[in-house]
Write an enzyme that holds these catalytic residues in place. Structure first.
Site, PDB file in Angstrom:
ATOM      1  N   LYS A  45       0.808  -1.205   0.000  1.00 33.88           N
ATOM      2  CA  LYS A  45       0.000   0.000   0.000  1.00 33.88           C
ATOM      3  C   LYS A  45       0.848   1.264   0.000  1.00 33.88           C
ATOM      4  O   LYS A  45       0.371   2.345  -0.292  1.00 33.88           O
ATOM      5  CB  LYS A  45      -0.874   0.031   1.286  1.00 33.88           C
ATOM      6  CG  LYS A  45      -1.731  -1.163   1.498  1.00 33.88           C
ATOM      7  CD  LYS A  45      -2.527  -0.950   2.838  1.00 33.88           C
ATOM      8  CE  LYS A  45      -3.009  -2.277   3.301  1.00 33.88           C
ATOM      9  NZ  LYS A  45      -2.451  -2.749   4.531  1.00 33.88           N
ATOM     10  N   GLY A  46       2.072   1.125   0.430  1.00 35.14           N
ATOM     11  CA  GLY A  46       2.887   2.301   0.723  1.00 35.14           C
ATOM     12  C   GLY A  46       3.052   3.293  -0.406  1.00 35.14           C
ATOM     13  O   GLY A  46       3.201   4.497  -0.183  1.00 35.14           O
ATOM     14  N   GLU A 101       7.407   2.546  -6.249  1.00 36.74           N
ATOM     15  CA  GLU A 101       7.590   1.989  -4.898  1.00 36.74           C
ATOM     16  C   GLU A 101       7.784   3.114  -3.895  1.00 36.74           C
ATOM     17  O   GLU A 101       8.373   4.149  -4.221  1.00 36.74           O
ATOM     18  CB  GLU A 101       8.849   1.110  -4.872  1.00 36.74           C
ATOM     19  CG  GLU A 101       8.607  -0.355  -5.138  1.00 36.74           C
ATOM     20  CD  GLU A 101       7.972  -1.068  -3.950  1.00 36.74           C
ATOM     21  OE1 GLU A 101       7.296  -0.411  -3.139  1.00 36.74           O
ATOM     22  OE2 GLU A 101       8.143  -2.287  -3.853  1.00 36.74           O
ATOM     23  N   ASP A 102       7.329   2.893  -2.669  1.00 38.26           N
ATOM     24  CA  ASP A 102       7.635   3.885  -1.626  1.00 38.26           C
ATOM     25  C   ASP A 102       9.058   3.713  -1.125  1.00 38.26           C
ATOM     26  O   ASP A 102       9.744   4.691  -0.861  1.00 38.26           O
ATOM     27  CB  ASP A 102       6.624   3.811  -0.468  1.00 38.26           C
ATOM     28  CG  ASP A 102       6.523   2.430   0.150  1.00 38.26           C
ATOM     29  OD1 ASP A 102       6.967   1.451  -0.480  1.00 38.26           O
ATOM     30  OD2 ASP A 102       6.002   2.325   1.270  1.00 38.26           O
ATOM     31  N   ASP A 105      14.323  -1.515  -0.300  1.00 38.87           N
ATOM     32  CA  ASP A 105      15.061  -1.910   0.917  1.00 38.87           C
ATOM     33  C   ASP A 105      15.976  -3.084   0.552  1.00 38.87           C
ATOM     34  O   ASP A 105      17.027  -2.881  -0.052  1.00 38.87           O
ATOM     35  CB  ASP A 105      13.997  -2.242   1.975  1.00 38.87           C
ATOM     36  CG  ASP A 105      14.545  -2.404   3.366  1.00 38.87           C
ATOM     37  OD1 ASP A 105      15.733  -2.181   3.575  1.00 38.87           O
ATOM     38  OD2 ASP A 105      13.769  -2.768   4.273  1.00 38.87           O
ATOM     39  N   PHE A 154      14.583   3.331  10.609  1.00 41.27           N
ATOM     40  CA  PHE A 154      13.186   2.943  10.397  1.00 41.27           C
ATOM     41  C   PHE A 154      12.362   4.203  10.176  1.00 41.27           C
ATOM     42  O   PHE A 154      12.253   5.048  11.065  1.00 41.27           O
ATOM     43  CB  PHE A 154      12.649   2.158  11.601  1.00 41.27           C
ATOM     44  CG  PHE A 154      11.345   1.503  11.286  1.00 41.27           C
ATOM     45  CD1 PHE A 154      11.302   0.227  10.740  1.00 41.27           C
ATOM     46  CD2 PHE A 154      10.147   2.174  11.480  1.00 41.27           C
ATOM     47  CE1 PHE A 154      10.097  -0.366  10.402  1.00 41.27           C
ATOM     48  CE2 PHE A 154       8.933   1.595  11.146  1.00 41.27           C
ATOM     49  CZ  PHE A 154       8.917   0.319  10.609  1.00 41.27           C
ATOM     50  N   VAL A 155      11.807   4.331   8.980  1.00 35.47           N
ATOM     51  CA  VAL A 155      11.101   5.570   8.643  1.00 35.47           C
ATOM     52  C   VAL A 155       9.609   5.312   8.398  1.00 35.47           C
ATOM     53  O   VAL A 155       9.215   4.239   7.939  1.00 35.47           O
ATOM     54  CB  VAL A 155      11.719   6.270   7.408  1.00 35.47           C
ATOM     55  CG1 VAL A 155      13.055   6.890   7.763  1.00 35.47           C
ATOM     56  CG2 VAL A 155      11.860   5.330   6.218  1.00 35.47           C
ATOM     57  N   ARG A 167       1.020   6.291   8.054  1.00 38.85           N
ATOM     58  CA  ARG A 167       1.148   6.413   6.600  1.00 38.85           C
ATOM     59  C   ARG A 167       0.811   7.818   6.112  1.00 38.85           C
ATOM     60  O   ARG A 167       1.383   8.297   5.140  1.00 38.85           O
ATOM     61  CB  ARG A 167       0.198   5.435   5.888  1.00 38.85           C
ATOM     62  CG  ARG A 167       0.620   3.985   5.968  1.00 38.85           C
ATOM     63  CD  ARG A 167      -0.182   3.175   4.952  1.00 38.85           C
ATOM     64  NE  ARG A 167      -0.162   1.756   5.235  1.00 38.85           N
ATOM     65  CZ  ARG A 167       0.773   0.897   4.837  1.00 38.85           C
ATOM     66  NH1 ARG A 167       1.804   1.329   4.150  1.00 38.85           N
ATOM     67  NH2 ARG A 167       0.701  -0.381   5.121  1.00 38.85           N
TER      68      ARG A 167
HETATM   69  C1  PRP Z   1       7.438  -2.317   1.634  1.00 35.84           C
HETATM   70  C2  PRP Z   1       7.592  -1.408   0.435  1.00 35.84           C
HETATM   71  C3  PRP Z   1       8.130  -2.297  -0.627  1.00 35.84           C
HETATM   72  C4  PRP Z   1       8.910  -3.318   0.147  1.00 35.84           C
HETATM   73  C5  PRP Z   1      10.359  -3.026   0.028  1.00 35.84           C
HETATM   74  O1  PRP Z   1       6.200  -2.934   1.567  1.00 35.84           O
HETATM   75  O2  PRP Z   1       6.384  -0.828   0.062  1.00 35.84           O
HETATM   76  O3  PRP Z   1       7.107  -2.894  -1.377  1.00 35.84           O
HETATM   77  O4  PRP Z   1       8.495  -3.236   1.516  1.00 35.84           O
HETATM   78  O5  PRP Z   1      11.099  -3.916   0.786  1.00 35.84           O
HETATM   79  P1  PRP Z   1      12.160  -4.904   0.163  1.00 35.84           P
HETATM   80  O6  PRP Z   1      13.019  -4.107  -0.781  1.00 35.84           O
HETATM   81  O7  PRP Z   1      12.910  -5.375   1.367  1.00 35.84           O
HETATM   82  O8  PRP Z   1      11.431  -6.012  -0.513  1.00 35.84           O
HETATM   83  P2  PRP Z   1       5.448  -3.640   2.784  1.00 35.84           P
HETATM   84  O9  PRP Z   1       5.544  -5.119   2.642  1.00 35.84           O
HETATM   85  O10 PRP Z   1       5.944  -3.048   4.084  1.00 35.84           O
HETATM   86  O11 PRP Z   1       3.945  -3.284   2.511  1.00 35.84           O
HETATM   87  P3  PRP Z   1       3.166  -1.888   2.540  1.00 35.84           P
HETATM   88  O12 PRP Z   1       3.630  -1.089   1.346  1.00 35.84           O
HETATM   89  O13 PRP Z   1       1.738  -2.291   2.441  1.00 35.84           O
HETATM   90  O14 PRP Z   1       3.502  -1.207   3.847  1.00 35.84           O
END
Ligand code: PRP
Length: 180
Positions: A45-46, A101-102, A105, A154-155, A167
């Protein structure tokens, strides 16, 4: 939670800087795809806040779609598997796809998505990541367009959550959780 045990928030990126930077990224995309349509694919969702702002700053014909995935690779504790929760609504064949992507990581999610999307024969496939934490990378994936490169903190805010909270914060903040 008793007083004094609340998570502490410290602003890392202010809303004005976010607005400016989203404008810069949108201009890069506008220039790179001059005269063409771009199809923005948000990763729920991010990414929904970044996608909404970015789409309105791109001076091209745009269309949008969303995908949802769950990753089990967080914190190095598991296999790094990614599971599809919601697929795209429509075909991306022949389109200029930009995965939005938000945060980038470990790269596990993006690596999974790029492999999935490549099989669907888009005309071009690019990535726009609002935040990038390169120090956490496990898979060697890169964004074509990056908002901000940040340290391993952690942001939350601007789409990013902790247990679904924060969010809708307009600034990106570092979250410090109380010790248990
Ligand atoms: C977060 C973010 C990316 C992913 C990145 O999603 O939106 O999709 O993690 O992490 P990575 O590079 O380690 O794979 P999350 O699963 O937290 O879901 P959200 O967007 O619904 O919070």
């Amino acid at each position: 939670m008793p007083k004094g045990r609340q998570p502490q928030r410290k602003v890392l990126i202010r809303r004005a800087a976010i607005k400016r930077r989203v404008g810069v990224v949108a201009r890069q995309i506008t220039r790179d795809f001059k005269g063409q349509r771009v199809h923005l694919v948000g990763v729920l969702k991010g990414a929904c806040f970044f996608l909404a702002d970015l789409a309105r700053e791109i001076d091209l014909e745009t269309s949008i779609d969303f995908i949802a995935v769950a990753s089990y690779g967080r914190g190095g504790e598991s296999s790094g598997q990614v599971r599809l929760l919601k697929d795209l609504d429509s075909s991306i064949a022949g389109l200029n796809v930009i995965v939005v992507e938000d945060i980038l990581d470990t790269g596990l999610t993006l690596n999974y998505l790029l492999n999935l999307f490549r099989q669907r024969r888009p005309k071009t496939l690019r990535v726009a990541a609002f935040l990038d934490k390169p120090s956490r990378r496990v898979q060697p994936v890169k964004a074509d367009y990056t908002g901000f490169t940040i340290p391993n903190e952690f942001v939350v805010g601007y789409g990013l959550d902790h247990a679904e909270r924060y969010r809708s914060l307009k600034d990106v903040c570092v979250l410090r959780l109380p010790r248990t």
